[in-house]
Design an enzyme around this catalytic site. Structure first.
Site, mmCIF file in Angstrom:
data_model
loop_
_atom_site.group_PDB
_atom_site.id
_atom_site.type_symbol
_atom_site.label_atom_id
_atom_site.label_comp_id
_atom_site.label_asym_id
_atom_site.label_seq_id
_atom_site.Cartn_x
_atom_site.Cartn_y
_atom_site.Cartn_z
ATOM 1 N N THR A 136 0.835 -1.218 0.000
ATOM 2 C CA THR A 136 0.000 0.000 0.000
ATOM 3 C C THR A 136 0.866 1.261 0.000
ATOM 4 O O THR A 136 0.493 2.262 -0.608
ATOM 5 C CB THR A 136 -0.987 0.038 1.191
ATOM 6 O OG1 THR A 136 -0.248 -0.134 2.400
ATOM 7 C CG2 THR A 136 -2.038 -1.049 1.083
ATOM 8 N N ARG B 88 -8.993 -5.291 1.840
ATOM 9 C CA ARG B 88 -9.834 -5.251 3.043
ATOM 10 C C ARG B 88 -9.396 -4.257 4.100
ATOM 11 O O ARG B 88 -10.045 -4.139 5.126
ATOM 12 C CB ARG B 88 -9.877 -6.644 3.682
ATOM 13 C CG ARG B 88 -10.491 -7.686 2.798
ATOM 14 C CD ARG B 88 -10.527 -9.023 3.507
ATOM 15 N NE ARG B 88 -10.965 -10.058 2.587
ATOM 16 C CZ ARG B 88 -10.211 -10.607 1.658
ATOM 17 N NH1 ARG B 88 -8.951 -10.234 1.527
ATOM 18 N NH2 ARG B 88 -10.681 -11.534 0.862
ATOM 19 N N GLN C 218 1.101 -13.298 -1.349
ATOM 20 C CA GLN C 218 -0.237 -13.320 -1.939
ATOM 21 C C GLN C 218 -0.326 -12.238 -3.003
ATOM 22 O O GLN C 218 -1.338 -12.124 -3.684
ATOM 23 C CB GLN C 218 -1.289 -13.038 -0.867
ATOM 24 C CG GLN C 218 -1.256 -13.999 0.294
ATOM 25 C CD GLN C 218 -2.351 -13.681 1.300
ATOM 26 O OE1 GLN C 218 -3.526 -13.891 1.057
ATOM 27 N NE2 GLN C 218 -1.961 -13.153 2.433
ATOM 28 N N HIS D 285 -0.592 -16.388 -5.673
ATOM 29 C CA HIS D 285 -1.760 -15.944 -6.445
ATOM 30 C C HIS D 285 -1.401 -15.461 -7.838
ATOM 31 O O HIS D 285 -2.169 -14.738 -8.462
ATOM 32 C CB HIS D 285 -2.519 -14.859 -5.657
ATOM 33 C CG HIS D 285 -3.123 -15.391 -4.385
ATOM 34 N ND1 HIS D 285 -3.568 -14.589 -3.362
ATOM 35 C CD2 HIS D 285 -3.353 -16.671 -3.982
ATOM 36 C CE1 HIS D 285 -4.047 -15.354 -2.379
ATOM 37 N NE2 HIS D 285 -3.918 -16.610 -2.731
ATOM 38 N N CYS E 3 -7.142 -22.246 -23.404
ATOM 39 C CA CYS E 3 -5.980 -23.062 -23.787
ATOM 40 C C CYS E 3 -4.783 -22.839 -22.874
ATOM 41 O O CYS E 3 -3.773 -23.540 -23.002
ATOM 42 C CB CYS E 3 -5.594 -22.797 -25.245
ATOM 43 S SG CYS E 3 -4.755 -21.222 -25.512
ATOM 44 N N CYS F 98 -7.923 -19.767 -31.155
ATOM 45 C CA CYS F 98 -8.551 -20.206 -29.901
ATOM 46 C C CYS F 98 -9.707 -19.278 -29.506
ATOM 47 O O CYS F 98 -10.803 -19.730 -29.176
ATOM 48 C CB CYS F 98 -7.498 -20.239 -28.797
ATOM 49 S SG CYS F 98 -8.176 -20.408 -27.156
ATOM 50 N N SER G 212 -4.599 -9.692 6.111
ATOM 51 C CA SER G 212 -5.659 -9.898 7.095
ATOM 52 C C SER G 212 -5.757 -11.387 7.465
ATOM 53 O O SER G 212 -6.459 -11.756 8.393
ATOM 54 C CB SER G 212 -6.991 -9.395 6.534
ATOM 55 O OG SER G 212 -7.212 -9.950 5.255
ATOM 56 N N ASN H 151 1.027 -6.057 11.155
ATOM 57 C CA ASN H 151 -0.125 -5.587 10.362
ATOM 58 C C ASN H 151 -0.737 -4.366 11.048
ATOM 59 O O ASN H 151 -0.573 -4.168 12.252
ATOM 60 C CB ASN H 151 -1.169 -6.705 10.240
ATOM 61 C CG ASN H 151 -2.097 -6.489 9.058
ATOM 62 O OD1 ASN H 151 -1.643 -6.174 7.960
ATOM 63 N ND2 ASN H 151 -3.393 -6.632 9.260
ATOM 64 N N ILE I 229 3.740 -0.872 8.352
ATOM 65 C CA ILE I 229 4.759 -1.830 7.920
ATOM 66 C C ILE I 229 6.043 -1.110 7.493
ATOM 67 O O ILE I 229 7.145 -1.573 7.779
ATOM 68 C CB ILE I 229 4.205 -2.673 6.748
ATOM 69 C CG1 ILE I 229 3.065 -3.557 7.264
ATOM 70 C CG2 ILE I 229 5.283 -3.496 6.076
ATOM 71 C CD1 ILE I 229 2.180 -4.123 6.182
HETATM 72 P P1 NAD Z 1 -6.044 -7.783 2.619
HETATM 73 O O1 NAD Z 1 -6.513 -6.637 1.796
HETATM 74 O O2 NAD Z 1 -7.025 -8.794 3.054
HETATM 75 O O3 NAD Z 1 -5.310 -7.281 3.944
HETATM 76 C C1 NAD Z 1 -4.313 -6.314 3.905
HETATM 77 C C2 NAD Z 1 -4.003 -5.956 5.355
HETATM 78 O O4 NAD Z 1 -2.887 -5.053 5.365
HETATM 79 C C3 NAD Z 1 -5.156 -5.237 6.061
HETATM 80 O O5 NAD Z 1 -5.400 -5.873 7.295
HETATM 81 C C4 NAD Z 1 -4.637 -3.802 6.256
HETATM 82 O O6 NAD Z 1 -5.099 -3.197 7.431
HETATM 83 C C5 NAD Z 1 -3.152 -4.000 6.286
HETATM 84 N N1 NAD Z 1 -2.366 -2.855 5.806
HETATM 85 C C6 NAD Z 1 -2.508 -2.178 4.653
HETATM 86 N N2 NAD Z 1 -1.547 -1.235 4.518
HETATM 87 C C7 NAD Z 1 -0.796 -1.317 5.645
HETATM 88 C C8 NAD Z 1 0.365 -0.608 6.104
HETATM 89 N N3 NAD Z 1 0.959 0.344 5.359
HETATM 90 N N4 NAD Z 1 0.874 -0.938 7.321
HETATM 91 C C9 NAD Z 1 0.296 -1.917 8.074
HETATM 92 N N5 NAD Z 1 -0.783 -2.634 7.670
HETATM 93 C C10 NAD Z 1 -1.320 -2.342 6.467
HETATM 94 O O7 NAD Z 1 -4.837 -8.419 1.842
HETATM 95 P P2 NAD Z 1 -4.446 -9.910 1.662
HETATM 96 O O8 NAD Z 1 -4.669 -10.687 2.928
HETATM 97 O O9 NAD Z 1 -3.122 -9.903 1.053
HETATM 98 O O10 NAD Z 1 -5.540 -10.468 0.636
HETATM 99 C C11 NAD Z 1 -5.935 -9.779 -0.491
HETATM 100 C C12 NAD Z 1 -5.913 -10.649 -1.718
HETATM 101 O O11 NAD Z 1 -5.995 -9.804 -2.840
HETATM 102 C C13 NAD Z 1 -4.636 -11.390 -1.869
HETATM 103 O O12 NAD Z 1 -4.990 -12.690 -2.011
HETATM 104 C C14 NAD Z 1 -3.950 -10.841 -3.124
HETATM 105 O O13 NAD Z 1 -3.876 -11.861 -4.093
HETATM 106 C C15 NAD Z 1 -4.862 -9.814 -3.685
HETATM 107 N N6 NAD Z 1 -4.304 -8.428 -3.740
HETATM 108 C C16 NAD Z 1 -3.018 -8.215 -4.120
HETATM 109 C C17 NAD Z 1 -2.521 -6.917 -4.187
HETATM 110 C C18 NAD Z 1 -1.078 -6.699 -4.604
HETATM 111 O O14 NAD Z 1 -0.536 -7.513 -5.338
HETATM 112 N N7 NAD Z 1 -0.426 -5.637 -4.149
HETATM 113 C C19 NAD Z 1 -3.332 -5.823 -3.864
HETATM 114 C C20 NAD Z 1 -4.668 -6.083 -3.477
HETATM 115 C C21 NAD Z 1 -5.130 -7.402 -3.422
HETATM 116 ZN ZN ZN Z 2 -6.422 -19.663 -25.841
#
Ligand code: NAD
Ligand code: ZN
Length: 272
Positions: A43, A51, A118, A138, A149, A180, A219, A243, A261
Site C-alpha cells: 500500500t 480489506r 499473496q 496468487h 488453452c 482459440c 488480514s 499488520n 509496515i
Molecule cells: P487484505 O486486503 O485482506 O489485507 C491487507 C491488510 O494489510 C489489512 O489488514 C490492512 O489493514 C493491512 N495494511 C494495509 N496497509 C498497511 C500498512 N501500510 N501498514 C500496516 N498494515 C497495512 O490483503 P491480503 O490478505 O493480502 O488479501 C488480499 C488478496 O488480494 C490477496 O490474495 C492478493 O492476491 C490480492 N491483492 C493483491 C494486491 C497486490 O498484489 N499488491 C493488492 C490487493 C489485493
Molecule cells: Zn487460448
C-alpha cells in the site's frame, strides 16, 4: 515446545521497543526465516489492498465481483471494466517501498529462506529479492492467461491491444489451424479458482521448514494462503505478525506488531 505468550503491541505503545528488540533477536538467531506477505506491504507503493480501511472492497464492494472467476467469465461488461482498470493500473508508476527493501536486506544477510506472497505485483522481485525465493501463490498481473488453452502472453502486449480499441481482447493462439479466441485474464488466481498445486506445495514446504514465520500485511483470511500460519506454527516455527489491524491468526502468534509496515520492518531489520 516453548511457551506461547503472545506479545501484542501498537508500535507507539510503551512496550513497543521491547517487543521490537525481542523480535529482532528472533530474526538474528533464525536460520530459516519465511515471510508471508499480503497486500498491506504494497500500500505504501500506492497499490490499495482489498480489506484494509482504504481497501478497494471496503470502499467499493462491487469490486469483489471483478476478482471472482464466475462473474468474470460470464459477464463481458465486467471484463471490459476489468481491462479498463488494468490499463489504469499499468499507467501508474509503482515502485517498491521501505518494507520491500527491508526484506531484501534480510536476504542479503542470509537469513531469509523464502517469501511466500499473496501479491501479484512483483514488487519483491523488483526490490531485489531473488525471484527463486519468491513464491507467488496468487500468480502475477504482469502476464495474461487464456481461460481455454492456457496460453500466456505479456500483459503489456495485451494492454496495447486494449489501447488500440479492443475492449475485451480474446486469445490469439492458433490450435489445429483455428484461432482459440478464449477469454483472457491476468495470470492471477481469482476467487473461485484453484491455486497451482506445485506452487502451493512449495509454499507449504517453506512454511513447514521455517523456524520463524513473519506474516506481513495480510488480514490472513484468504485460504489456503492464510493456512500457512497454523501450518508453520504446528511444525514448531515462531510466528510474528506485522499488520495495521488485527488478523485472523493473532491468537497463534508469538508477537503481533500493530502499526505501519514501512516503519516496523526496517526497525526489525536495521542494525542487525
Ligand atoms: P487484505 O486486503 O485482506 O489485507 C491487507 C491488510 O494489510 C489489512 O489488514 C490492512 O489493514 C493491512 N495494511 C494495509 N496497509 C498497511 C500498512 N501500510 N501498514 C500496516 N498494515 C497495512 O490483503 P491480503 O490478505 O493480502 O488479501 C488480499 C488478496 O488480494 C490477496 O490474495 C492478493 O492476491 C490480492 N491483492 C493483491 C494486491 C497486490 O498484489 N499488491 C493488492 C490487493 C489485493
Ligand atoms: Zn487460448
Amino acid at each position: 515446545m516453548y511457551r506461547r505468550d503472545t506479545l501484542t503491541v501498537g508500535v507507539d505503545g510503551d512496550s513497543a521497543d521491547r517487543v521490537i528488540d525481542q523480535v529482532r533477536e528472533w530474526i538474528d538467531s533464525s536460520n530459516r526465516l519465511v515471510v508471508l506477505s499480503g497486500a498491506g506491504i504494497s500500500t505504501d507503493s500506492g497499490i490499495p489492498d482489498f480489506r484494509g480501511p482504504q481497501g478497494v472492497w471496503t470502499k467499493n464492494p462491487e469490486a469483489e465481483k471483478m476478482a471472482t472467476i464466475s462473474y468474470y467469465l460470464s459477464d463481458p461488461e465486467l471484463r471490459k471494466r476489468a481491462w479498463r482498470s488494468r490499463l489504469e493500473s499499468a499507467g501508474r508508476q509503482v515502485d517498491p517501498n521501505a518494507g520491500h527493501l527491508a526484506l531484501v536486506r534480510l536476504e542479503q544477510r542470509g537469513v531469509l529462506h523464502a517469501i511466500v506472497t499473496q501479491n501479484i505485483d512483483e514488487l519483491h522481485q523488483r526490490a531485489g529479492n531473488d525471484p527463486e525465493r519468491v513464491i507467488e501463490l496468487h500468480g502475477t498481473m504482469r502476464w495474461t492467461q487464456c481461460w481455454s488453452c492456457g496460453d500466456r502472453q505479456p500483459m503489456d502486449e495485451v494492454l496495447d491491444r486494449v489501447r488500440a480499441g479492443e475492449d475485451d481482447p480474446c486469445c490469439l493462439a492458433v490450435i489445429d489451424d483455428r484461432r482459440c479466441s478464449g477469454i483472457l485474464k491476468s495470470a492471477t488466481i481469482s476467487f473461485g479458482q484453484n491455486l497451482d498445486p506445485h506452487t502451493l506445495m512449495r509454499a507449504e514446504e517453506a512454511a513447514r521448514s521455517a523456524d520463524l514465520l513473519l506474516a506481513v500485511g495480510s488480514s490472513l483470511v484468504v485460504h489456503p494462503a492464510a493456512g500457512l500460519v497454523p501450518l508453520a506454527s504446528r511444525a514448531g516455527a515462531r510466528v510474528v505478525i506485522v499488520n495495521g489491524e488485527e488478523t485472523a491468526y493473532d491468537h497463534l502468534a508469538d508477537a503481533v506488531l500493530n502499526g505501519p509496515i514501512g516503519a516496523i520492518l526496517p526497525a526489525l531489520v536495521e542494525g542487525a
